[in-house]
Scaffold this active site. Sequence first.
Site, PDB file in Angstrom:
ATOM      1  N   LYS A 144      35.599 -30.292 -33.782  1.00  0.00           N
ATOM      2  CA  LYS A 144      35.684 -31.676 -33.718  1.00  0.00           C
ATOM      3  C   LYS A 144      35.706 -32.563 -34.745  1.00  0.00           C
ATOM      4  O   LYS A 144      34.966 -32.143 -35.866  1.00  0.00           O
ATOM      5  CB  LYS A 144      34.987 -32.277 -32.544  1.00  0.00           C
ATOM      6  CG  LYS A 144      35.525 -31.580 -30.985  1.00  0.00           C
ATOM      7  CD  LYS A 144      34.508 -32.197 -30.128  1.00  0.00           C
ATOM      8  CE  LYS A 144      35.134 -31.947 -28.814  1.00  0.00           C
ATOM      9  NZ  LYS A 144      34.233 -32.555 -27.569  1.00  0.00           N
TER      10      LYS A 144
ATOM     11  N   HIS B 261      35.629 -23.066 -21.302  1.00  0.00           N
ATOM     12  CA  HIS B 261      34.460 -23.697 -21.424  1.00  0.00           C
ATOM     13  C   HIS B 261      33.210 -23.161 -20.839  1.00  0.00           C
ATOM     14  O   HIS B 261      32.024 -23.319 -21.149  1.00  0.00           O
ATOM     15  CB  HIS B 261      34.670 -25.340 -21.180  1.00  0.00           C
ATOM     16  CG  HIS B 261      34.076 -26.109 -22.033  1.00  0.00           C
ATOM     17  ND1 HIS B 261      34.355 -26.306 -23.189  1.00  0.00           N
ATOM     18  CD2 HIS B 261      32.725 -26.882 -21.874  1.00  0.00           C
ATOM     19  CE1 HIS B 261      33.681 -26.987 -24.012  1.00  0.00           C
ATOM     20  NE2 HIS B 261      32.647 -27.461 -23.273  1.00  0.00           N
TER      21      HIS B 261
ATOM     22  N   TYR C  45      21.163 -26.853 -22.227  1.00  0.00           N
ATOM     23  CA  TYR C  45      21.005 -25.382 -22.148  1.00  0.00           C
ATOM     24  C   TYR C  45      19.808 -24.806 -21.969  1.00  0.00           C
ATOM     25  O   TYR C  45      19.691 -23.990 -21.332  1.00  0.00           O
ATOM     26  CB  TYR C  45      21.978 -24.839 -23.541  1.00  0.00           C
ATOM     27  CG  TYR C  45      23.339 -24.954 -23.207  1.00  0.00           C
ATOM     28  CD1 TYR C  45      24.330 -24.600 -22.379  1.00  0.00           C
ATOM     29  CD2 TYR C  45      23.837 -25.594 -24.409  1.00  0.00           C
ATOM     30  CE1 TYR C  45      25.546 -25.047 -22.392  1.00  0.00           C
ATOM     31  CE2 TYR C  45      25.131 -26.129 -24.488  1.00  0.00           C
ATOM     32  CZ  TYR C  45      26.072 -25.725 -23.529  1.00  0.00           C
ATOM     33  OH  TYR C  45      27.528 -26.044 -23.650  1.00  0.00           O
TER      34      TYR C  45
END
Length: 299
Positions: A171, A240, A275
Amino acid sequence: MKINQFLQYLRYERNLSPLTVKAYGDDLHQLSDFLTRGNAEFHHSSVTPSDLRAWMVDLSSRGDSARTVRRKMQAARAFFKWLVKVGEVEANPAADIELAKVPKRLPQYVREEGLNAMLDAPLPDDADFVEVRNRLILAILYGTGIRRAELIGLLDRNVDTAQCQMKVHGKRDKDRIVPFGEELKMLIERYRRLRADVLPAGVGELLVTEKGAAMYPSLVYKVVHECLDEAGVKGKKSPHVLRHSFASAMLNNGAEINSVKEILGHESLAATQVYTHITFSELKHNYKHAHPRALKKGG
């Protein structure tokens, strides 16, 4: 129109992805249609906080979730902030509008044992190009945590099996180096040997279709979904999810969070810290299934 100028700013000055820019554009054109009812030109200088609150109410009445309404109002806030910056308006009418709070959702992931069982299953010696390529797609996504778009754009020359690393274009047009293991190295080399029969003249991208064309998003999704479905994985089955699974596996096995952040290509540590909630959830799961006091019923 100022909306289009703003989208150009997002794409070429902020280096946001085309998909992100499109999402901003969709939201802002929806706002424009609401304010003008599609019958007049959108005059950004006349928009008031009351107009924006009315839009929020309208979105909710049409069935948009609190999360969606929040995202669309954030697009409006960013647009008017830019208008202030370039001197088109004096104040941001969205600045003080309170956004709906939405509960944080933990990223969906596949447990390590499920993915390991699938990837440990040996490929037949006579596996064809498509079989090996599909296994490689899963192995790269789970073994490196890269995004689907990054996988599709992965150049063959940037995948170095001698060094066991790949250069990934991510990105905001940023490149990063991602390491991989010996098992993935062997699979890449096996795939390349079979690919030579499909594209004897050489390639640009690492992954191609059986006709030698570049991979595309829906095909990668289809490969992942079908493989996870065959493996009996429940819940969402998308590329994903494998990225989430990579991150949770790394942290569960003792990886330092900043290292995981760099491999994933996150801009901020906050994006990676979600996470840690998965790892705590995993910890509780293991405790409840292993500790004798957790297993004990009654008092």
